[in-house]
Design a protein around this motif. Structure first.
Motif, PDB file in Angstrom:
ATOM      1  N   UNK A 158      15.007  -2.718  -4.559  1.00 17.80           N
ATOM      2  CA  UNK A 158      14.157  -3.789  -5.080  1.00 17.80           C
ATOM      3  C   UNK A 158      13.103  -4.127  -4.033  1.00 17.80           C
ATOM      4  N   UNK A 159      11.839  -4.158  -4.460  1.00 15.92           N
ATOM      5  CA  UNK A 159      10.741  -4.511  -3.568  1.00 15.92           C
ATOM      6  C   UNK A 159      10.272  -3.385  -2.652  1.00 15.92           C
ATOM      7  N   UNK A 160      10.869  -2.210  -2.751  1.00 15.91           N
ATOM      8  CA  UNK A 160      10.487  -1.085  -1.882  1.00 15.91           C
ATOM      9  C   UNK A 160       9.129  -0.514  -2.300  1.00 15.91           C
ATOM     10  N   UNK A 161       8.494   0.194  -1.394  1.00 12.29           N
ATOM     11  CA  UNK A 161       7.190   0.816  -1.646  1.00 12.29           C
ATOM     12  C   UNK A 161       7.354   2.335  -1.747  1.00 12.29           C
ATOM     13  N   UNK A 162       7.067   2.856  -2.944  1.00  9.74           N
ATOM     14  CA  UNK A 162       7.120   4.288  -3.205  1.00  9.74           C
ATOM     15  C   UNK A 162       5.721   4.801  -3.538  1.00  9.74           C
ATOM     16  N   UNK A 163       4.679   4.139  -3.055  1.00  6.81           N
ATOM     17  CA  UNK A 163       3.310   4.521  -3.358  1.00  6.81           C
ATOM     18  C   UNK A 163       3.038   5.953  -2.880  1.00  6.81           C
ATOM     19  N   UNK A 164       2.422   6.745  -3.771  1.00 15.13           N
ATOM     20  CA  UNK A 164       2.052   8.135  -3.465  1.00 15.13           C
ATOM     21  C   UNK A 164       3.249   9.010  -3.090  1.00 15.13           C
ATOM     22  N   UNK A 165       4.443   8.618  -3.495  1.00 14.58           N
ATOM     23  CA  UNK A 165       5.652   9.383  -3.181  1.00 14.58           C
ATOM     24  C   UNK A 165       5.919  10.418  -4.266  1.00 14.58           C
ATOM     25  N   UNK A 166       6.340  11.595  -3.864  1.00 16.69           N
ATOM     26  CA  UNK A 166       6.684  12.679  -4.791  1.00 16.69           C
ATOM     27  C   UNK A 166       8.193  12.643  -5.028  1.00 16.69           C
ATOM     28  N   UNK A 167       8.556  12.303  -6.264  1.00 19.78           N
ATOM     29  CA  UNK A 167       9.963  12.175  -6.644  1.00 19.78           C
ATOM     30  C   UNK A 167      10.297  13.107  -7.802  1.00 19.78           C
ATOM     31  N   UNK A 168       9.637  14.250  -7.853  1.00 16.92           N
ATOM     32  CA  UNK A 168       9.831  15.213  -8.927  1.00 16.92           C
ATOM     33  C   UNK A 168      11.298  15.591  -9.071  1.00 16.92           C
ATOM     34  N   UNK A 169      11.794  15.477 -10.303  1.00 17.74           N
ATOM     35  CA  UNK A 169      13.178  15.832 -10.655  1.00 17.74           C
ATOM     36  C   UNK A 169      14.232  15.116  -9.817  1.00 17.74           C
TER      37      UNK A 169
END
Length: 105
Positions: A22-33
């Protein structure tokens, strides 16, 4: 992982099931599959996050910022996007949205 900042990371195929982010920053992160089933992503920032084919079944994305996020082919079955910001700019082509809450009708 609350208040974590994995922004701009490459986490493809990561096992993040039931993560408390909660509240974390995943901006521009690649989380493919990536496996993110039952993840707590309330108020998280996923601006321009890449999540094609990610498993987000039952994920809590309430009030998350989804500006330009890519959920192409992702499984969001039962996810909660209530109050998510910038939902209209996120891509959901081919995504599974069965039982998803908070999507515009």
């Amino acid at each position: 992982m609350t208040k974590a900042n994995p922004a701009r990371s490459h986490l493809a195929r990561a096992d993040l099931r039931r993560i408390q982010a909660a509240g974390a920053h995943f901006d521009d992160t690649h989380l493919t599959k990536s496996e993110m089933e039952d993840a707590d992503l309330r108020r998280a920032s996923l601006v321009r996050a890449s999540l094609p084919g990610a498993i987000l079944r039952g994920a809590d994305l309430r009030q998350a910022d989804l500006r330009d996020a890519d959920f192409t082919g992702a499984d969001l079955t039962g996810a909660d996007l209530t109050g998510a910001k910038n939902l209209s700019t996120a891509g959901f082509d081919g995504a599974v949205l069965k039982g998803t809450r908070g999507m515009p009708s």
